[in-house]
Design a protein around this motif. Structure first.
Motif, PDB file in Angstrom:
ATOM      1  N   LEU A   1       0.833  -1.195   0.000  1.00  0.00           N
ATOM      2  CA  LEU A   1       0.000   0.000   0.000  1.00  0.00           C
ATOM      3  C   LEU A   1       0.867   1.244   0.000  1.00  0.00           C
ATOM      4  O   LEU A   1       1.889   1.295   0.679  1.00  0.00           O
ATOM      5  N   ASP A   2       0.454   2.239  -0.765  1.00  0.00           N
ATOM      6  CA  ASP A   2       1.166   3.514  -0.741  1.00  0.00           C
ATOM      7  C   ASP A   2       0.966   4.175   0.608  1.00  0.00           C
ATOM      8  O   ASP A   2       0.091   3.777   1.383  1.00  0.00           O
ATOM      9  N   ASP A   3       1.734   5.221   0.844  1.00  0.00           N
ATOM     10  CA  ASP A   3       1.584   5.953   2.100  1.00  0.00           C
ATOM     11  C   ASP A   3       0.181   6.518   2.200  1.00  0.00           C
ATOM     12  O   ASP A   3      -0.286   7.229   1.305  1.00  0.00           O
ATOM     13  N   GLY A   4      -0.489   6.190   3.275  1.00  0.00           N
ATOM     14  CA  GLY A   4      -1.811   6.747   3.511  1.00  0.00           C
ATOM     15  C   GLY A   4      -2.914   6.149   2.663  1.00  0.00           C
ATOM     16  O   GLY A   4      -4.062   6.569   2.772  1.00  0.00           O
ATOM     17  N   GLU A   5      -2.590   5.183   1.823  1.00  0.00           N
ATOM     18  CA  GLU A   5      -3.612   4.567   0.993  1.00  0.00           C
ATOM     19  C   GLU A   5      -4.481   3.656   1.847  1.00  0.00           C
ATOM     20  O   GLU A   5      -3.969   2.908   2.680  1.00  0.00           O
TER      21      GLU A   5
END
Lengths: 383, 152
Positions: free
Chosen positions: B12-16
């Motif tokens: 997961l991307d940051d904050g996704e």
């Protein structure tokens, strides 16, 4: 699928060898068995050579060719979860002992015979050797405890220093040719590149008699004669000739053979596979749980019932799912009359499928006003 | 040079957010749930588990595009539970199945370990150490009938 729930899943290991396990899985559904197969093949971390720095290559093979072959060499990766970090999670800039393993290869041929360069010529640079990762000073970062969790052979090519195990041939060189290079092995999973797969082959079979007709056997004249039964057929009752086709039948018995490339033992592959599936599900539960909480925090404090136009806008901001809709939130709030909102709530209050089904048709063309308050619906559920 | 990192397929991307719930506006008790950075492994298993639950009227999943690392799962319930709650229950049930299976595997493996050390040495405690002492090509760990797989 139905029908397995009353029976506990069982497993029977038919054969366990150093590099493979053969087992029968019973009373699970096809999707479950297939997920186990997929996860064992593609989601278990191992280490493999990921970067190659070639200093001298006077062999007949080009650099890329050799780098690719090096990547395929299986490296011992037991306890990979704890023994090494992902480089993307590491505090270092490009590589360090916690997230990478350095291997060197330095071979030259001085004989009149063709010489084999094999995976046995790859030597691991012991962690902590000064100068491995550039000039030592910037290595003063969070070293972690990964190193202490490593086995003695961690990162070594599989089968090295083990008599009787044939090595992986990388290249052949003749007199005067030389190959000198440094490799960096990293942790990864096979979804990124198949070299990280711990499995060389996973065989998966069910329904050896094709009773379920999930496949069609093409034949010239005699189906039985032209399609020999697999070994697994001995585990099941052969169908009678007059047996009618049961189109409701579901497969429930699965024959696996998991063969590893040696980087992990077969037991570790199976157990890590199950653990990985559980992690995936647990993360999903976590994702589902955090979502409504956000809703309550932002929307719920104002309007616990959410049956008021003011509540919708707030809820729209809170529910991540309605991020797109929340842009229109004000519009919905204005257009949806409070009475409609009330009506919608009552329809949802009577949660029986019939009444809400009826509601759908009555809403008909004007549905957008009533149904355009999805956050209300979600608040109704969440609170 | 502008290729995305390969690990973005499964990290997961940051904050996704891992899950995105879109409630269906035209069907009662229905929701479409987008699950990010997951694929058929999870999707098909969840779908099958959901279909075996009595509260479910509909469950289906798809991976909209093979290059986009997410899938969507559509759930409609009979109104006694919300789609989210049913999905959560399905996950819990699957975790339960898996941990019971895990114990059974552990027991089976421990039996095999014992047999391996006593027997001909094909199957050994290779699990802790992939370079366990046994040689290659041992004929231990035979098939149930006492035959080797090479016999036929």
């Amino acid at each position: 699928m139905q029908g397995h729930d009353d029976l506990e899943p069982t497993v029977h290991i038919r054969e366990l060898k150093k590099d493979k396990v053969n087992f029968v899985l019973k009373n699970v559904d096809l999707a479950f068995a297939n997920s186990l197969r997929r996860v064992m093949m593609a989601d278990i971390p191992t280490v493999a050579i990921d970067m190659v720095e070639i200093e001298i290559n006077t062999t007949v093979l080009p650099d890329e060719f050799i780098a690719h072959r090096l990547g395929m060499v299986p490296l011992a990766s037991s306890n990979c979860d704890e023994a090494i970090r992902n480089t993307r999670d590491c505090t270092c800039l490009a590589g360090c002992d916690s997230c990478s393993i350095m291997l060197v290869l330095n071979v030259a041929c001085h004989d009149h015979h063709t010489m084999d360069v094999t995976s046995h010529h790859l030597d691991v640079v012991p962690p902590g050797t000064p100068g491995t990762w550039g000039d030592g000073e910037e290595q003063e970062h969070d070293a972690g405890e990964e190193l202490s969790k490593r086995g003695e052979r961690f990162g070594h090519p599989v089968g090295k220093d083990e008599p009787g195990t044939p090595p992986v041939l990388l290249c052949k060189i003749r007199k005067g040719q030389e190959l000198k290079l440094r490799c960096v092995a990293k942790k990864g999973i096979a979804k990124e590149h198949a070299k990280w797969s711990p499995c060389s082959a996973v065989s998966f079979e069910y329904d050896p008699y094709n009773k379920l007709r999930h496949t069609t056997h093409w034949f010239e004249s005699d189906e039985r004669g032209e399609w020999p039964l697999s070994e697994n057929a001995k585990e099941e009752e052969p169908p009678r000739d007059d047996e009618p086709f049961d189109f409701n039948a579901q497969p429930s018995q699965f024959y696996f053979e998991v063969e590893t490339d040696g980087s992990l033992g077969p037991q570790e592959v199976v157990m890590k596979g199950l653990a990985e599936l559980q992690t995936k599900l647990a993360n999903l539960i976590l994702g589902l749980k955090t979502q409504p909480e956000l809703d309550i925090l932002t929307g719920g404090e104002q309007q616990p019932n959410g049956n008021n136009a003011d509540g919708w806008g707030a809820g729209g901001g809170g529910g991540g799912g309605w991020g797109a809709a929340s842009g229109n939130g004000g519009g919905w709030g204005g257009s949806a009359s409070p009475t409609r909102g009330g009506a919608a709530t009552s329809a949802w209050g009577a949660t029986s499928p019939h009444s809400s089904g009826g509601a759908t048709s009555t809403w008909g063309g004007g549905a957008n006003a009533g149904w355009g308050s999805p956050e209300q619906q979600s608040n109704g559920w969440n609170v | 040079m502008n290729a995305p990192n390969r690990y973005e397929l499964y990290v997961l991307d940051d904050g996704e957010k891992p899950v995105e719930i879109i409630e269906d506006t035209k069907i009662p008790n229905a929701a479409t749930i987008k699950i990010v950075k997951q694929d058929h492994t999870l999707g098909n298993m969840l779908r099958a588990q959901l279909l075996s639950m009595p509260q479910i009227l509909f469950a289906g999943y798809k991976v909209p595009h093979p290059l986009h690392p997410h899938f969507i799962i559509k759930i409609q319930t009979d109104g006694t539970m919300t789609p989210q709650a049913v999905l959560e229950q399905a996950c819990t049930k699957l975790i339960g199945t898996m941990s019971s299976l895990e114990n059974k595997f552990k027991r089976e493996f421990s039996f095999k370990d014992v047999e391996g050390t006593v027997g001909a040495g094909g199957a050994t405690a290779a699990t802790d150490d992939p370079y366990g002492g046994s040689g290659m090509g041992g004929t231990g760990g035979a098939w149930p009938g006492g035959r080797d797989y090479l016999d036929f």
